[in-house]
Write an enzyme that holds these catalytic residues in place. Sequence first.
Site, mmCIF file in Angstrom:
data_model
loop_
_atom_site.group_PDB
_atom_site.id
_atom_site.type_symbol
_atom_site.label_atom_id
_atom_site.label_comp_id
_atom_site.label_asym_id
_atom_site.label_seq_id
_atom_site.Cartn_x
_atom_site.Cartn_y
_atom_site.Cartn_z
ATOM 1 N N LYS A 13 0.816 -1.219 0.000
ATOM 2 C CA LYS A 13 0.000 0.000 0.000
ATOM 3 C C LYS A 13 0.850 1.269 0.000
ATOM 4 O O LYS A 13 0.530 2.239 -0.668
ATOM 5 C CB LYS A 13 -0.869 0.042 1.257
ATOM 6 C CG LYS A 13 -2.212 -0.587 1.119
ATOM 7 C CD LYS A 13 -3.074 -0.273 2.335
ATOM 8 C CE LYS A 13 -2.323 -0.544 3.622
ATOM 9 N NZ LYS A 13 -2.743 0.189 4.782
ATOM 10 N N ARG A 88 -9.770 1.427 10.088
ATOM 11 C CA ARG A 88 -9.364 0.022 10.222
ATOM 12 C C ARG A 88 -10.547 -0.869 10.574
ATOM 13 O O ARG A 88 -10.444 -2.085 10.496
ATOM 14 C CB ARG A 88 -8.310 -0.129 11.330
ATOM 15 C CG ARG A 88 -6.939 0.416 10.974
ATOM 16 C CD ARG A 88 -5.955 0.141 12.090
ATOM 17 N NE ARG A 88 -4.705 0.836 11.900
ATOM 18 C CZ ARG A 88 -3.672 0.374 11.205
ATOM 19 N NH1 ARG A 88 -3.760 -0.796 10.622
ATOM 20 N NH2 ARG A 88 -2.565 1.073 11.089
ATOM 21 N N ARG A 123 12.450 -10.705 4.017
ATOM 22 C CA ARG A 123 13.159 -9.433 4.192
ATOM 23 C C ARG A 123 14.266 -9.565 5.231
ATOM 24 O O ARG A 123 14.097 -10.221 6.249
ATOM 25 C CB ARG A 123 12.179 -8.332 4.620
ATOM 26 C CG ARG A 123 11.307 -7.846 3.492
ATOM 27 C CD ARG A 123 10.690 -6.496 3.771
ATOM 28 N NE ARG A 123 9.823 -6.454 4.934
ATOM 29 C CZ ARG A 123 8.736 -5.698 5.006
ATOM 30 N NH1 ARG A 123 8.381 -4.953 3.997
ATOM 31 N NH2 ARG A 123 7.996 -5.686 6.100
ATOM 32 N N ARG A 156 13.767 -8.829 11.134
ATOM 33 C CA ARG A 156 13.035 -8.120 12.185
ATOM 34 C C ARG A 156 11.902 -9.008 12.701
ATOM 35 O O ARG A 156 11.354 -9.820 11.957
ATOM 36 C CB ARG A 156 12.437 -6.820 11.634
ATOM 37 C CG ARG A 156 13.462 -5.806 11.163
ATOM 38 C CD ARG A 156 12.787 -4.539 10.702
ATOM 39 N NE ARG A 156 11.647 -4.827 9.822
ATOM 40 C CZ ARG A 156 10.841 -3.912 9.315
ATOM 41 N NH1 ARG A 156 11.024 -2.650 9.608
ATOM 42 N NH2 ARG A 156 9.839 -4.243 8.536
ATOM 43 N N ARG A 167 -0.686 -10.838 12.127
ATOM 44 C CA ARG A 167 -1.117 -9.525 11.635
ATOM 45 C C ARG A 167 -2.159 -9.682 10.524
ATOM 46 O O ARG A 167 -3.114 -8.899 10.434
ATOM 47 C CB ARG A 167 0.090 -8.723 11.124
ATOM 48 C CG ARG A 167 1.002 -8.241 12.246
ATOM 49 C CD ARG A 167 2.261 -7.608 11.704
ATOM 50 N NE ARG A 167 1.990 -6.361 11.016
ATOM 51 C CZ ARG A 167 2.846 -5.785 10.164
ATOM 52 N NH1 ARG A 167 4.014 -6.333 9.918
ATOM 53 N NH2 ARG A 167 2.526 -4.644 9.572
#
Length: 210
Positions: A13, A88, A123, A156, A167
Amino acid sequence: MNLILLGAPGAGKGTQAEVICEHLSIPTISTGNIIREALKNGTEMGLRAKSYMDEGKLVPDEVVIGIIQERLAKDDCKNGFILDGFPRTIPQAEALDKMGIVIDKVIDIEVEDEAIVKRMSGRRVCESCGASYHLLYKKPAVEGKCNKCGGTLIQRKDDHPDTVKERLKVYHDQTEPLKDYYAKQGKLKIVNGQEEVADTTRLTLAALEA
């Protein structure tokens, strides 16, 4: 044009918000950024948010909405804005409507959960300089080492597969119902996220014109 950007964490996004921002010359309003700005400027709503945050509590909807209302009243929003990260939930969307803020379009960037987990869990970030890499799409020259400073690359906590899946679950439970909410208003445009960012961008810009 007043826009809302929807999409699961890791759907890309942020990149699309930057493109739309440049294309239409309107600001992107990210909830986290404006709360930090309100705190820094000591606005009435900012101070109310601070009182909750100091107690380790979530900032309630009415305060977040008040901060957004303050931000949308600024001159740079006269020709439109992009809301990223808000609303949200359905109650937040309803509150936005009650405030009289008219949304023209809602762009939903859709990417399969499996692809998001793969994208985010791959990542790696340099713990020294913060440079970003990916095990599949942007490999370092030497495995586990930063090209720029030679620092160690780490994953991370936010990018760990279990965290990403949690999430995504929260997104599906709380935020995804907004698709139906805005579809019923005839405002929803769905963009299927592509492997190449440029292809997603082309589809996003086409959705704006549709």
